[in-house]
Write a protein that holds these residues in place. Structure first.
Motif, short mmCIF file in Angstrom:
data_model
loop_
_atom_site.label_atom_id
_atom_site.label_comp_id
_atom_site.label_asym_id
_atom_site.label_seq_id
_atom_site.Cartn_x
_atom_site.Cartn_y
_atom_site.Cartn_z
N THR A 131 0.98 -1.32 -0.02
CA THR A 131 0.14 0.05 0.08
C THR A 131 0.76 1.34 -0.04
OG1 THR A 131 -1.85 -1.08 1.34
CG2 THR A 131 -1.91 1.42 1.17
N PHE A 132 1.85 1.23 0.82
CA PHE A 132 2.86 2.44 0.92
C PHE A 132 3.50 2.62 -0.42
CE2 PHE A 132 6.92 4.23 1.83
CZ PHE A 132 6.60 5.50 2.37
N ILE A 133 3.96 1.72 -1.34
CA ILE A 133 4.48 1.69 -2.36
C ILE A 133 3.60 2.05 -3.49
CG2 ILE A 133 5.75 0.52 -4.34
CD1 ILE A 133 6.67 -1.66 -2.17
N LEU A 134 2.36 1.65 -3.35
CA LEU A 134 1.54 2.26 -4.40
C LEU A 134 1.11 3.72 -4.25
CD1 LEU A 134 -0.87 -0.74 -4.74
CD2 LEU A 134 0.72 -0.21 -6.54
N ALA A 135 1.07 3.95 -2.91
CA ALA A 135 0.88 5.43 -2.69
C ALA A 135 2.02 6.22 -3.14
CB ALA A 135 0.41 5.63 -1.23
N LEU A 136 3.12 5.93 -2.72
CA LEU A 136 4.33 6.62 -3.21
C LEU A 136 4.55 6.62 -4.87
CD1 LEU A 136 7.13 7.98 -2.35
CD2 LEU A 136 8.08 5.97 -2.53
N ILE A 137 3.99 5.64 -5.48
CA ILE A 137 4.10 5.67 -7.07
C ILE A 137 2.97 6.71 -7.50
CG2 ILE A 137 3.38 4.46 -8.90
CD1 ILE A 137 4.70 2.00 -7.63
N LEU A 138 1.74 6.65 -6.65
CA LEU A 138 0.60 7.65 -7.00
C LEU A 138 1.20 8.98 -6.83
CD1 LEU A 138 -2.24 8.27 -7.91
CD2 LEU A 138 -2.87 7.93 -5.50
N LEU A 139 1.65 9.50 -5.87
CA LEU A 139 2.35 10.61 -5.60
C LEU A 139 3.25 11.13 -6.56
CD1 LEU A 139 2.96 13.14 -3.94
CD2 LEU A 139 4.61 11.83 -2.58
N ILE A 140 4.23 10.42 -7.17
CA ILE A 140 5.14 10.82 -8.14
C ILE A 140 4.60 10.80 -9.37
CG2 ILE A 140 7.21 9.95 -9.34
CD1 ILE A 140 7.94 8.11 -6.90
N LEU A 141 3.89 10.15 -9.82
CA LEU A 141 2.92 10.33 -11.02
C LEU A 141 2.13 11.60 -11.27
CD1 LEU A 141 1.97 6.60 -11.86
CD2 LEU A 141 3.67 8.00 -12.92
N MET A 142 1.45 11.83 -9.81
CA MET A 142 0.67 13.09 -9.80
C MET A 142 1.49 14.34 -9.96
SD MET A 142 -2.60 11.80 -7.16
CE MET A 142 -3.56 13.38 -7.51
N ILE A 143 2.63 14.33 -9.28
CA ILE A 143 3.67 15.62 -9.39
C ILE A 143 4.25 15.55 -10.79
CG2 ILE A 143 5.70 16.35 -8.39
CD1 ILE A 143 5.15 15.04 -5.95
N ILE A 203 -2.80 15.60 -1.85
CA ILE A 203 -2.87 15.87 -0.23
C ILE A 203 -4.43 16.04 0.30
CG2 ILE A 203 -2.63 17.84 1.43
CD1 ILE A 203 -0.12 16.18 0.65
N SER A 204 -5.24 16.43 -0.92
CA SER A 204 -6.58 16.55 -0.74
C SER A 204 -7.42 15.21 -0.52
CB SER A 204 -7.48 17.38 -1.75
OG SER A 204 -7.38 16.61 -2.86
N LEU A 205 -6.73 14.33 -1.36
CA LEU A 205 -7.14 12.66 -1.10
C LEU A 205 -6.99 12.22 0.17
CD1 LEU A 205 -7.83 9.91 -2.36
CD2 LEU A 205 -5.66 9.72 -2.86
N TRP A 206 -5.85 12.57 0.64
CA TRP A 206 -5.69 11.84 2.03
C TRP A 206 -6.44 12.74 3.14
CZ3 TRP A 206 -3.77 7.44 2.71
CH2 TRP A 206 -2.75 6.52 1.95
N ILE A 207 -6.58 14.30 2.99
CA ILE A 207 -7.49 14.91 3.87
C ILE A 207 -8.88 14.31 3.82
CG2 ILE A 207 -8.18 17.18 4.17
CD1 ILE A 207 -5.81 18.24 3.25
N ASN A 208 -9.32 14.13 2.74
CA ASN A 208 -10.70 13.39 2.78
C ASN A 208 -10.89 12.23 3.23
OD1 ASN A 208 -12.06 15.74 1.22
ND2 ASN A 208 -11.50 14.93 -0.52
N PHE A 209 -9.67 11.28 3.08
CA PHE A 209 -9.66 10.03 3.90
C PHE A 209 -9.60 10.13 5.36
CE2 PHE A 209 -7.03 6.45 5.79
CZ PHE A 209 -7.73 5.60 5.34
#
Length: 252
Positions: free
Chosen positions: A4-16, A28-34
């Motif tokens: 899960t952490f690896i996928l979240a990190l990949i998602l962050l890199i791709l979104m940036i 950031i808003s995704l995690w705030i909503n979570f």
């Protein structure tokens, strides 16, 4: 390091990489909503008033989602107002429909997992069903509202001399295209969720009558219909708000 952490990190890199600062803000808003959703679950489990928690939490989720789009102030304001109005209308629709269909709580298919466990958890399953149905529509509502409002804002920016009637006409055509895309997104999401349930019905040799009377199936269908209604209502309400705002600017 978990998957899960690896996928979240990949998602962050791709979104940036793709979205830059806006992509990072959306992440950031995704995690705030979570965090907001987890907080809502905790407050509900502690016995706080569900309707107050639902209204406040849902409004915050819409606020964060719309604000993270990175649009201008007018677009954010109109999109947020439209989303909140649609949310309130949907709540008025969902409450009696959920009560009439009686799809809240656990289904017969859950009986094996629940065997030996107590269901006396001190919570109203009817209210929880309403909350779950409403929360499932928020993403589609906010996405459609931001897309429609941003599109109309672009038309106004490039054609500042356009008359209000022509602007509404162009906005309606644009909104119909966006709504069509959003409805397809909701439909494919439903089909993905229904795939495993459909396989279970097939393996257990459910008849057509048993399927359409299954609590799990009816709940899934209703959730999709609520999202459809929310997306469809966004267009006329957004156009109405833009019309009112335009008239207010002319009078001021």
């Amino acid at each position: 390091m978990s998957v899960t952490f690896i996928l979240a990190l990949i998602l962050l890199i791709l979104m940036i990489i793709i979205g830059g600062k806006k992509g990072f803000g959306a992440y950031i808003s995704l995690w705030i909503n979570f965090t907001i959703l987890m907080g809502m679950l905790l407050f509900i489990s502690w016995g706080f008033n569900l309707w107050v928690i639902l209204l406040v939490g849902s409004s915050l989720v819409l606020l964060i989602t719309v604000y993270s789009s990175g649009a201008d102030e007018d677009t954010i304001l109109i999109a947020l107002q439209s989303s909140l109005i649609v949310m309130l209308i949907l709540m008025i629709i969902i409450i009696p429909v959920e009560h009439i269909n009686f799809v809240q709580g656990f289904a017969v298919e859950n009986s094996e997992e629940l065997e030996g466990l107590s269901l006396q958890i001190g919570l109203n399953f009817g209210q929880l069903g309403v909350a779950a149905a409403l929360l499932a529509t928020l993403g589609a509502i906010a996405e459609a509202a931001v897309a429609i409002t941003s599109g109309i804002s672009e038309i106004m920016y490039h054609h500042p001399q356009m008359k209000l009637f022509d602007l509404i006409k162009e906005g309606r055509q644009l909104g119909q295209q966006i709504v069509g895309t959003a409805l397809n997104t909701v439909l494919f999401g439903f089909m993905a969720d229904f795939l495993s349930l459909g396989m279970m019905f097939a393996k257990l040799h459910y008849s057509f009558a048993e399927i359409i009377n299954s609590k799990l199936f009816v709940a899934a269908i209703l959730s999709m219909i609520y999202a459809f209604l929310g997306v469809i209502m966004v267009l006329p309400i957004t156009l109405m708000l833009i019309n009112l705002r335009h008239k207010h600017k002319l009078n001021s």
